[in-house]
Enzyme design. Sequence first.
Site, PDB file in Angstrom:
ATOM      1  N   GLY A  97       0.591  -1.353   0.070  1.00  0.00           N
ATOM      2  CA  GLY A  97       0.163   0.143   0.205  1.00  0.00           C
ATOM      3  C   GLY A  97       1.184   1.307  -0.030  1.00  0.00           C
ATOM      4  N   HIS A 137     -15.605  10.938 -14.806  1.00  0.00           N
ATOM      5  CA  HIS A 137     -14.980  11.077 -16.030  1.00  0.00           C
ATOM      6  C   HIS A 137     -13.591  11.686 -16.484  1.00  0.00           C
ATOM      7  CE1 HIS A 137     -16.359  15.499 -16.813  1.00  0.00           C
ATOM      8  NE2 HIS A 137     -16.919  14.846 -16.024  1.00  0.00           N
ATOM      9  N   HIS A 172      -2.320   6.072  -4.427  1.00  0.00           N
ATOM     10  CA  HIS A 172      -3.180   4.777  -4.036  1.00  0.00           C
ATOM     11  C   HIS A 172      -4.448   6.039  -3.764  1.00  0.00           C
ATOM     12  CE1 HIS A 172      -3.630   2.112  -0.376  1.00  0.00           C
ATOM     13  NE2 HIS A 172      -4.259   2.598  -1.058  1.00  0.00           N
TER      14      HIS A 172
END
Length: 214
Positions: free
Chosen positions: A70, A134, A143
Amino acid sequence: MNKTDTVRLYGAGGHSQIIKLLLEQNGVSVNEIFDDNPSKSHPKFKNIIPGIKHHSSFPYEGAPFIVGIGDNMHRYKIAKVLTSGFAKAIHTTAVVDPSSILGDGSVVYAGAVIQPNTYIGKHVIINTLASVDHDNIINDFVHISPNVTLCGLVEIGEGSHIGAGAVVIPKVKIGKWCTIGAGAVIIKDIPNYAVVVGNPGKIIKMNYPESVLV
């Protein structure tokens, strides 16, 4: 997801555990898991193979990897050393518009939504229930944490971490290797290396990662 039957994981912590389950739900076998600190691996993992720094003849060739780590900087360092190919994975409950692009090594977690014409680079994490609207540009090693909302036409620079529940309004550009705190609301552009918290988001310090500046 890439058309492959087998994937190797690098990293044996919590993120890697989730990725392993995600892959198996997609019918992909995980037959090798590597970690630099096997003794500190997640309790669900067994038979962890020592990572690069412990391995005199690391098996670079073989099935593609996903770096299941992570922390963006750690993921960056490992991915830059590995010379194999990389897989990518999308949870069965995630929605990714066919017009969007997902780079190698990237993973989309459960319930995430990626809307049309979005570019997602390599080794990116789109975490649980994140909403990416979009025409976003999300560069390598980013992340996007759980429940983040990125509105339309947002750009996120390489290596930046967007904390859980943060909101970024339309057309905002966040620089590279930034840290956006959990729950922050970003209403204006953020420069490279900034650490930002609050609503509206305010820069509290600059954090220069020397290892990526060389």
